[in-house]
Write a protein that holds these residues in place. Sequence first.
Motif, PDB file in Angstrom:
ATOM      1  N   GLU A  60      26.843  41.207  45.685  1.00  0.00           N
ATOM      2  CA  GLU A  60      27.266  42.545  45.634  1.00  0.00           C
ATOM      3  C   GLU A  60      27.514  43.508  45.851  1.00  0.00           C
ATOM      4  OE1 GLU A  60      25.547  42.676  50.372  1.00  0.00           O
ATOM      5  OE2 GLU A  60      26.776  41.675  50.402  1.00  0.00           O
ATOM      6  N   LYS A  61      29.107  43.025  45.982  1.00  0.00           N
ATOM      7  CA  LYS A  61      29.062  44.747  45.964  1.00  0.00           C
ATOM      8  C   LYS A  61      30.646  44.674  45.808  1.00  0.00           C
ATOM      9  CE  LYS A  61      29.575  49.391  48.662  1.00  0.00           C
ATOM     10  NZ  LYS A  61      29.018  50.351  47.785  1.00  0.00           N
ATOM     11  N   SER A  62      31.199  45.600  44.985  1.00  0.00           N
ATOM     12  CA  SER A  62      32.380  45.320  45.087  1.00  0.00           C
ATOM     13  C   SER A  62      33.696  46.784  45.633  1.00  0.00           C
ATOM     14  CB  SER A  62      32.922  45.960  43.156  1.00  0.00           C
ATOM     15  OG  SER A  62      31.876  45.217  42.554  1.00  0.00           O
ATOM     16  N   TYR A  63      34.725  45.688  45.742  1.00  0.00           N
ATOM     17  CA  TYR A  63      36.112  46.737  46.169  1.00  0.00           C
ATOM     18  C   TYR A  63      37.118  46.392  45.682  1.00  0.00           C
ATOM     19  CZ  TYR A  63      32.445  46.805  50.268  1.00  0.00           C
ATOM     20  OH  TYR A  63      31.942  46.894  51.211  1.00  0.00           O
ATOM     21  N   TYR A  64      38.289  47.844  45.687  1.00  0.00           N
ATOM     22  CA  TYR A  64      39.555  47.529  44.976  1.00  0.00           C
ATOM     23  C   TYR A  64      40.206  47.361  45.939  1.00  0.00           C
ATOM     24  CZ  TYR A  64      37.858  49.817  40.747  1.00  0.00           C
ATOM     25  OH  TYR A  64      37.160  50.752  39.601  1.00  0.00           O
ATOM     26  N   LEU A  65      40.951  46.486  45.690  1.00  0.00           N
ATOM     27  CA  LEU A  65      42.562  45.683  46.563  1.00  0.00           C
ATOM     28  C   LEU A  65      44.008  46.444  46.208  1.00  0.00           C
ATOM     29  CD1 LEU A  65      41.794  42.440  47.543  1.00  0.00           C
ATOM     30  CD2 LEU A  65      41.841  44.491  48.834  1.00  0.00           C
ATOM     31  N   SER A  66      44.300  47.165  46.946  1.00  0.00           N
ATOM     32  CA  SER A  66      45.659  47.679  47.060  1.00  0.00           C
ATOM     33  C   SER A  66      46.864  47.243  47.598  1.00  0.00           C
ATOM     34  CB  SER A  66      45.901  49.644  46.708  1.00  0.00           C
ATOM     35  OG  SER A  66      45.672  50.367  48.183  1.00  0.00           O
ATOM     36  N   PRO A  67      48.054  46.911  47.460  1.00  0.00           N
ATOM     37  CA  PRO A  67      48.802  46.515  48.182  1.00  0.00           C
ATOM     38  C   PRO A  67      49.487  47.431  49.337  1.00  0.00           C
ATOM     39  CG  PRO A  67      49.906  47.084  46.140  1.00  0.00           C
ATOM     40  CD  PRO A  67      48.546  47.047  45.742  1.00  0.00           C
ATOM     41  N   ASN A  68      49.578  46.729  50.451  1.00  0.00           N
ATOM     42  CA  ASN A  68      49.906  47.539  51.541  1.00  0.00           C
ATOM     43  C   ASN A  68      51.671  47.721  51.526  1.00  0.00           C
ATOM     44  OD1 ASN A  68      49.746  49.284  53.546  1.00  0.00           O
ATOM     45  ND2 ASN A  68      48.594  48.205  54.686  1.00  0.00           N
ATOM     46  N   GLU A  69      52.760  48.517  52.775  1.00  0.00           N
ATOM     47  CA  GLU A  69      53.992  48.474  52.368  1.00  0.00           C
ATOM     48  C   GLU A  69      54.431  46.832  52.767  1.00  0.00           C
ATOM     49  OE1 GLU A  69      55.122  50.121  55.949  1.00  0.00           O
ATOM     50  OE2 GLU A  69      53.268  52.349  55.230  1.00  0.00           O
ATOM     51  N   GLY A  70      55.231  46.683  51.447  1.00  0.00           N
ATOM     52  CA  GLY A  70      55.819  45.321  51.675  1.00  0.00           C
ATOM     53  C   GLY A  70      54.626  44.793  50.657  1.00  0.00           C
ATOM     54  N   GLY A  71      53.880  44.645  50.369  1.00  0.00           N
ATOM     55  CA  GLY A  71      53.041  43.882  49.786  1.00  0.00           C
ATOM     56  C   GLY A  71      52.506  43.857  47.895  1.00  0.00           C
ATOM     57  N   SER A  72      53.543  44.209  47.523  1.00  0.00           N
ATOM     58  CA  SER A  72      53.620  44.669  45.644  1.00  0.00           C
ATOM     59  C   SER A  72      54.007  43.403  45.400  1.00  0.00           C
ATOM     60  CB  SER A  72      54.213  46.291  45.713  1.00  0.00           C
ATOM     61  OG  SER A  72      53.985  47.335  45.679  1.00  0.00           O
ATOM     62  N   LYS A  73      54.866  42.688  45.524  1.00  0.00           N
ATOM     63  CA  LYS A  73      56.068  41.724  44.823  1.00  0.00           C
ATOM     64  C   LYS A  73      54.312  40.231  45.355  1.00  0.00           C
ATOM     65  CE  LYS A  73      59.671  38.315  44.464  1.00  0.00           C
ATOM     66  NZ  LYS A  73      60.733  38.215  44.883  1.00  0.00           N
ATOM     67  N   ALA A  74      53.876  40.233  46.485  1.00  0.00           N
ATOM     68  CA  ALA A  74      53.929  38.895  46.278  1.00  0.00           C
ATOM     69  C   ALA A  74      51.419  39.244  45.345  1.00  0.00           C
ATOM     70  CB  ALA A  74      53.071  39.432  48.361  1.00  0.00           C
ATOM     71  N   TYR A  75      51.292  40.187  45.590  1.00  0.00           N
ATOM     72  CA  TYR A  75      50.053  41.407  45.001  1.00  0.00           C
ATOM     73  C   TYR A  75      50.069  40.913  43.600  1.00  0.00           C
ATOM     74  CZ  TYR A  75      46.527  44.399  43.463  1.00  0.00           C
ATOM     75  OH  TYR A  75      45.548  45.834  43.083  1.00  0.00           O
ATOM     76  N   GLY A  76      51.777  41.190  42.661  1.00  0.00           N
ATOM     77  CA  GLY A  76      51.779  41.241  41.243  1.00  0.00           C
ATOM     78  C   GLY A  76      51.368  39.260  41.491  1.00  0.00           C
ATOM     79  N   LEU A  77      52.313  38.536  41.347  1.00  0.00           N
ATOM     80  CA  LEU A  77      52.391  37.153  41.514  1.00  0.00           C
ATOM     81  C   LEU A  77      50.674  36.866  41.810  1.00  0.00           C
ATOM     82  CD1 LEU A  77      53.406  34.476  41.760  1.00  0.00           C
ATOM     83  CD2 LEU A  77      53.859  34.801  44.733  1.00  0.00           C
ATOM     84  N   LEU A  78      49.503  37.153  42.560  1.00  0.00           N
ATOM     85  CA  LEU A  78      48.295  36.808  42.479  1.00  0.00           C
ATOM     86  C   LEU A  78      47.628  37.411  41.725  1.00  0.00           C
ATOM     87  CD1 LEU A  78      45.935  35.336  43.933  1.00  0.00           C
ATOM     88  CD2 LEU A  78      45.772  36.948  45.264  1.00  0.00           C
ATOM     89  N   ARG A  79      48.152  38.369  40.989  1.00  0.00           N
ATOM     90  CA  ARG A  79      47.429  38.959  40.294  1.00  0.00           C
ATOM     91  C   ARG A  79      47.798  38.222  38.726  1.00  0.00           C
ATOM     92  NH1 ARG A  79      49.154  44.785  38.643  1.00  0.00           N
ATOM     93  NH2 ARG A  79      50.639  43.859  38.525  1.00  0.00           N
ATOM     94  N   THR A  80      48.793  38.143  38.322  1.00  0.00           N
ATOM     95  CA  THR A  80      49.522  37.226  37.646  1.00  0.00           C
ATOM     96  C   THR A  80      48.499  35.800  37.272  1.00  0.00           C
ATOM     97  OG1 THR A  80      51.257  38.422  37.212  1.00  0.00           O
ATOM     98  CG2 THR A  80      51.561  36.565  35.892  1.00  0.00           C
TER      99      THR A  80
END
Length: 280
Positions: free
Chosen positions: A108-128
Amino acid sequence: MHTMWKGTISFGLVNIPVKMHAATENKDVKLRQLHKECQSPIKYEKVCPVCEAEVKNEDIVKAYEYAKNKFVILDEEEIEALRKEQEDKAVEIVDFVKLEDIDPIYFEKSYYLSPNEGGSKAYGLLRTALNDTGKIGIAKMIIRAKEQLAVIRVYENTLVVETIHYPDEVRSVQDVPNIPEDVKVVKKELDVAKMLIEQLTTEFEPEKYNDDYRTALLDLIEEKKNNAQTATAKDKPVPDNVTNLMDALQASLERAKKDKPKPSQPKRKTTAAKKKKVAT
Protein backbone atom coordinates in the motif's frame (compact mmCIF):
# COMPACT_ATOMS: atom_id res chain seq x y z
CA MET A 1 11.87 15.51 7.07
CA HIS A 2 8.59 15.68 9.00
CA THR A 3 8.13 13.04 11.73
CA MET A 4 4.73 11.36 11.43
CA TRP A 5 4.99 8.93 14.31
CA LYS A 6 7.30 7.99 17.18
CA GLY A 7 7.37 4.59 18.80
CA THR A 8 9.27 1.40 19.39
CA ILE A 9 9.92 -1.51 17.03
CA SER A 10 10.72 -4.76 18.83
CA PHE A 11 11.81 -8.23 17.85
CA GLY A 12 12.54 -10.72 20.60
CA LEU A 13 14.09 -8.78 23.45
CA VAL A 14 15.47 -6.03 21.22
CA ASN A 15 13.64 -2.68 21.35
CA ILE A 16 14.38 0.04 18.79
CA PRO A 17 13.08 3.58 19.41
CA VAL A 18 12.25 4.98 15.98
CA LYS A 19 10.70 7.91 14.15
CA MET A 20 8.61 7.41 11.02
CA HIS A 21 8.59 9.66 7.95
CA ALA A 22 6.58 9.51 4.71
CA ALA A 23 8.73 7.95 2.00
CA THR A 24 6.60 9.12 -0.92
CA GLU A 25 4.69 12.26 -1.83
CA ASN A 26 1.81 13.03 -4.14
CA LYS A 27 3.01 15.10 -7.10
CA ASP A 28 -0.41 15.46 -8.75
CA VAL A 29 -1.15 18.97 -10.07
CA LYS A 30 -4.08 20.20 -7.98
CA LEU A 31 -6.67 22.19 -9.92
CA ARG A 32 -9.22 24.44 -8.22
CA GLN A 33 -12.83 24.79 -9.32
CA LEU A 34 -13.95 28.37 -10.06
CA HIS A 35 -17.28 29.98 -10.78
CA LYS A 36 -17.15 30.53 -14.55
CA GLU A 37 -18.89 33.92 -14.31
CA CYS A 38 -16.67 35.66 -11.73
CA GLN A 39 -13.67 33.27 -11.38
CA SER A 40 -14.19 32.88 -7.63
CA PRO A 41 -13.25 29.58 -5.93
CA ILE A 42 -16.25 27.38 -5.19
CA LYS A 43 -16.97 26.65 -1.53
CA TYR A 44 -18.20 23.27 -0.33
CA GLU A 45 -20.39 23.46 2.73
CA LYS A 46 -21.61 20.71 5.03
CA VAL A 47 -25.40 20.90 4.89
CA CYS A 48 -27.97 18.70 6.64
CA PRO A 49 -30.46 17.53 4.00
CA VAL A 50 -33.30 17.37 6.55
CA CYS A 51 -32.75 20.64 8.41
CA GLU A 52 -31.50 22.36 5.24
CA ALA A 53 -28.96 24.20 7.36
CA GLU A 54 -25.17 24.42 7.32
CA VAL A 55 -23.63 22.18 10.01
CA LYS A 56 -20.59 23.26 12.01
CA ASN A 57 -17.81 20.81 12.87
CA GLU A 58 -18.72 20.84 16.56
CA ASP A 59 -22.22 19.65 15.66
CA ILE A 60 -21.01 16.57 13.77
CA VAL A 61 -20.69 13.14 15.38
CA LYS A 62 -19.25 9.91 13.99
CA ALA A 63 -21.40 6.84 13.50
CA TYR A 64 -21.41 3.40 11.91
CA GLU A 65 -24.29 2.57 9.55
CA TYR A 66 -25.15 -1.06 10.37
CA ALA A 67 -28.33 -1.02 8.21
CA LYS A 68 -30.01 1.45 5.86
CA ASN A 69 -30.40 4.71 7.85
CA LYS A 70 -29.65 2.84 11.11
CA PHE A 71 -26.57 4.07 12.99
CA VAL A 72 -24.48 3.37 16.07
CA ILE A 73 -23.12 6.69 17.31
CA LEU A 74 -19.57 6.65 18.66
CA ASP A 75 -18.22 9.32 21.00
CA GLU A 76 -14.91 10.88 19.98
CA GLU A 77 -13.60 10.09 23.48
CA GLU A 78 -14.34 6.37 23.01
CA ILE A 79 -12.57 6.27 19.66
CA GLU A 80 -9.60 8.22 21.00
CA ALA A 81 -9.28 5.89 24.00
CA LEU A 82 -9.10 2.83 21.73
CA ARG A 83 -6.61 4.56 19.46
CA LYS A 84 -4.42 5.64 22.37
CA GLU A 85 -4.45 2.13 23.83
CA GLN A 86 -3.08 0.68 20.59
CA GLU A 87 -0.65 3.49 19.80
CA ASP A 88 1.03 3.13 23.19
CA LYS A 89 1.96 -0.48 22.42
CA ALA A 90 5.35 -1.32 20.95
CA VAL A 91 5.25 -2.46 17.32
CA GLU A 92 6.33 -6.08 17.57
CA ILE A 93 7.71 -8.01 14.62
CA VAL A 94 5.83 -11.30 14.87
CA ASP A 95 7.16 -13.14 11.80
CA PHE A 96 10.01 -13.06 9.31
CA VAL A 97 9.38 -14.03 5.69
CA LYS A 98 10.92 -13.64 2.26
CA LEU A 99 9.98 -10.53 0.30
CA GLU A 100 9.16 -12.57 -2.81
CA ASP A 101 6.54 -14.49 -0.81
CA ILE A 102 4.29 -11.38 -0.79
CA ASP A 103 2.48 -10.50 -3.99
CA PRO A 104 2.75 -6.77 -4.88
CA ILE A 105 -1.06 -6.45 -4.79
CA TYR A 106 -0.82 -6.39 -0.99
CA PHE A 107 1.53 -3.40 -0.79
CA GLU A 108 0.00 0.00 0.00
CA LYS A 109 2.29 2.83 1.21
CA SER A 110 5.92 3.28 2.21
CA TYR A 111 7.46 5.04 5.23
CA TYR A 112 11.08 5.56 6.23
CA LEU A 113 12.22 4.68 9.75
CA SER A 114 15.03 6.56 11.47
CA PRO A 115 16.43 5.76 14.93
CA ASN A 116 15.19 7.90 17.80
CA GLU A 117 17.43 8.85 20.72
CA GLY A 118 19.50 5.90 21.87
CA GLY A 119 18.28 3.64 19.09
CA SER A 120 21.16 3.73 16.60
CA LYS A 121 22.86 0.50 17.76
CA ALA A 122 19.66 -1.58 17.79
CA TYR A 123 18.62 0.00 14.47
CA GLY A 124 21.91 -1.08 12.90
CA LEU A 125 21.55 -4.56 14.39
CA LEU A 126 18.13 -5.15 12.80
CA ARG A 127 19.25 -3.69 9.48
CA THR A 128 22.29 -5.97 9.28
CA ALA A 129 20.32 -9.03 10.38
CA LEU A 130 17.67 -8.44 7.70
CA ASN A 131 20.30 -7.89 5.01
CA ASP A 132 22.28 -11.00 5.94
CA THR A 133 19.26 -13.30 6.11
CA GLY A 134 17.41 -11.82 3.13
CA LYS A 135 14.23 -11.69 5.23
CA ILE A 136 11.64 -9.02 6.03
CA GLY A 137 9.63 -8.57 9.23
CA ILE A 138 5.83 -8.70 9.55
CA ALA A 139 4.26 -6.47 12.21
CA LYS A 140 1.05 -4.64 13.18
CA MET A 141 0.92 -0.93 13.97
CA ILE A 142 -1.52 1.97 14.26
CA ILE A 143 -1.14 4.63 11.55
CA ARG A 144 -3.66 7.46 11.22
CA ALA A 145 -6.29 5.83 13.40
CA LYS A 146 -6.13 2.51 11.53
CA GLU A 147 -4.45 -0.73 12.52
CA GLN A 148 -2.13 -1.66 9.69
CA LEU A 149 -0.41 -4.85 8.75
CA ALA A 150 3.12 -3.86 7.84
CA VAL A 151 6.38 -5.12 6.43
CA ILE A 152 9.72 -3.91 7.80
CA ARG A 153 12.58 -4.23 5.34
CA VAL A 154 15.81 -2.57 4.23
CA TYR A 155 15.90 -0.09 1.34
CA GLU A 156 19.21 1.59 0.47
CA ASN A 157 20.63 1.22 3.98
CA THR A 158 17.41 2.53 5.60
CA LEU A 159 14.69 0.60 7.40
CA VAL A 160 11.37 1.00 5.63
CA VAL A 161 7.83 0.25 6.76
CA GLU A 162 5.55 -0.92 3.96
CA THR A 163 1.90 -1.02 4.95
CA ILE A 164 0.13 -3.97 3.36
CA HIS A 165 -3.52 -4.86 2.95
CA TYR A 166 -5.20 -7.52 5.04
CA PRO A 167 -6.34 -10.53 2.99
CA ASP A 168 -10.03 -9.55 3.30
CA GLU A 169 -9.19 -6.12 1.82
CA VAL A 170 -7.97 -7.67 -1.43
CA ARG A 171 -10.90 -8.45 -3.69
CA SER A 172 -11.19 -11.95 -5.08
CA VAL A 173 -10.15 -12.41 -8.69
CA GLN A 174 -13.23 -14.58 -9.04
CA ASP A 175 -15.30 -11.36 -8.99
CA VAL A 176 -13.53 -9.93 -12.05
CA PRO A 177 -15.86 -10.30 -15.07
CA ASN A 178 -15.07 -11.73 -18.50
CA ILE A 179 -11.77 -13.40 -17.64
CA PRO A 180 -11.14 -16.15 -20.26
CA GLU A 181 -10.40 -19.57 -18.81
CA ASP A 182 -8.54 -21.33 -21.62
CA VAL A 183 -7.42 -19.54 -24.75
CA LYS A 184 -5.82 -21.41 -27.61
CA VAL A 185 -2.55 -19.63 -28.41
CA VAL A 186 -0.92 -19.91 -31.82
CA LYS A 187 2.71 -20.98 -31.35
CA LYS A 188 4.04 -18.57 -33.96
CA GLU A 189 2.32 -15.61 -32.28
CA LEU A 190 3.58 -16.74 -28.87
CA ASP A 191 7.16 -16.98 -30.15
CA VAL A 192 6.98 -13.43 -31.54
CA ALA A 193 5.54 -12.14 -28.25
CA LYS A 194 8.34 -13.79 -26.27
CA MET A 195 10.94 -12.38 -28.66
CA LEU A 196 9.52 -8.88 -28.19
CA ILE A 197 9.64 -9.28 -24.42
CA GLU A 198 13.28 -10.35 -24.60
CA GLN A 199 14.19 -7.35 -26.77
CA LEU A 200 12.55 -4.93 -24.33
CA THR A 201 13.97 -6.58 -21.20
CA THR A 202 16.38 -4.34 -19.26
CA GLU A 203 17.47 -3.38 -15.75
CA PHE A 204 14.86 -1.40 -13.81
CA GLU A 205 16.00 2.24 -13.61
CA PRO A 206 13.18 4.29 -12.02
CA GLU A 207 14.90 7.59 -12.90
CA LYS A 208 14.17 7.16 -16.60
CA TYR A 209 10.40 7.09 -16.10
CA ASN A 210 8.57 10.42 -15.94
CA ASP A 211 4.99 11.59 -15.56
CA ASP A 212 4.52 13.00 -19.07
CA TYR A 213 0.98 14.22 -18.39
CA ARG A 214 2.00 16.19 -15.30
CA THR A 215 4.94 17.74 -17.17
CA ALA A 216 2.73 18.74 -20.12
CA LEU A 217 0.07 20.17 -17.79
CA LEU A 218 2.63 22.28 -15.89
CA ASP A 219 4.07 23.51 -19.20
CA LEU A 220 0.58 24.53 -20.34
CA ILE A 221 -0.06 26.36 -17.07
CA GLU A 222 3.28 28.21 -17.33
CA GLU A 223 2.59 29.17 -20.94
CA LYS A 224 -0.83 30.59 -20.10
CA LYS A 225 0.62 32.48 -17.13
CA ASN A 226 3.38 34.02 -19.28
CA ASN A 227 0.81 35.06 -21.91
CA ALA A 228 -1.32 36.78 -19.26
CA GLN A 229 -4.12 34.24 -19.76
CA THR A 230 -5.00 34.40 -16.10
CA ALA A 231 -8.03 35.19 -13.96
CA THR A 232 -8.34 36.99 -10.64
CA ALA A 233 -11.09 36.16 -8.20
CA LYS A 234 -13.35 39.08 -7.39
CA ASP A 235 -13.46 40.33 -3.83
CA LYS A 236 -16.58 39.54 -1.89
CA PRO A 237 -18.78 42.68 -1.77
CA VAL A 238 -18.55 44.48 1.56
CA PRO A 239 -22.03 45.05 3.02
CA ASP A 240 -23.11 48.72 3.05
CA ASN A 241 -24.65 49.40 6.46
CA VAL A 242 -26.66 52.35 5.13
CA THR A 243 -28.07 50.35 2.26
CA ASN A 244 -28.81 47.44 4.58
CA LEU A 245 -30.59 49.77 6.99
CA MET A 246 -32.74 51.25 4.21
CA ASP A 247 -33.53 47.77 2.94
CA ALA A 248 -34.50 46.67 6.41
CA LEU A 249 -36.69 49.75 6.94
CA GLN A 250 -38.36 49.28 3.55
CA ALA A 251 -39.01 45.62 4.27
CA SER A 252 -40.43 46.47 7.67
CA LEU A 253 -42.73 49.09 6.11
CA GLU A 254 -44.01 46.63 3.51
CA ARG A 255 -44.63 44.04 6.20
CA ALA A 256 -46.45 46.58 8.38
CA LYS A 257 -48.74 47.45 5.46
CA LYS A 258 -49.62 43.82 4.95
CA ASP A 259 -50.21 43.18 8.66
CA LYS A 260 -52.27 46.36 9.26
CA PRO A 261 -55.96 45.45 9.77
CA LYS A 262 -58.40 46.91 7.25
CA PRO A 263 -60.86 49.56 8.58
CA SER A 264 -64.26 48.07 9.44
CA GLN A 265 -67.13 48.99 7.05
CA PRO A 266 -70.53 50.19 8.48
CA LYS A 267 -73.17 47.53 8.22
CA ARG A 268 -75.87 48.11 5.61
CA LYS A 269 -79.49 47.90 6.72
CA THR A 270 -81.57 45.27 5.07
CA THR A 271 -84.55 46.23 2.85
CA ALA A 272 -87.02 44.76 5.35
CA ALA A 273 -85.63 46.92 8.12
CA LYS A 274 -85.93 50.02 5.93
CA LYS A 275 -89.64 49.30 5.14
CA LYS A 276 -90.41 48.75 8.80
CA LYS A 277 -88.89 52.10 9.68
CA VAL A 278 -90.97 53.89 7.00
CA ALA A 279 -94.19 52.23 8.15
CA THR A 280 -93.72 53.54 11.71
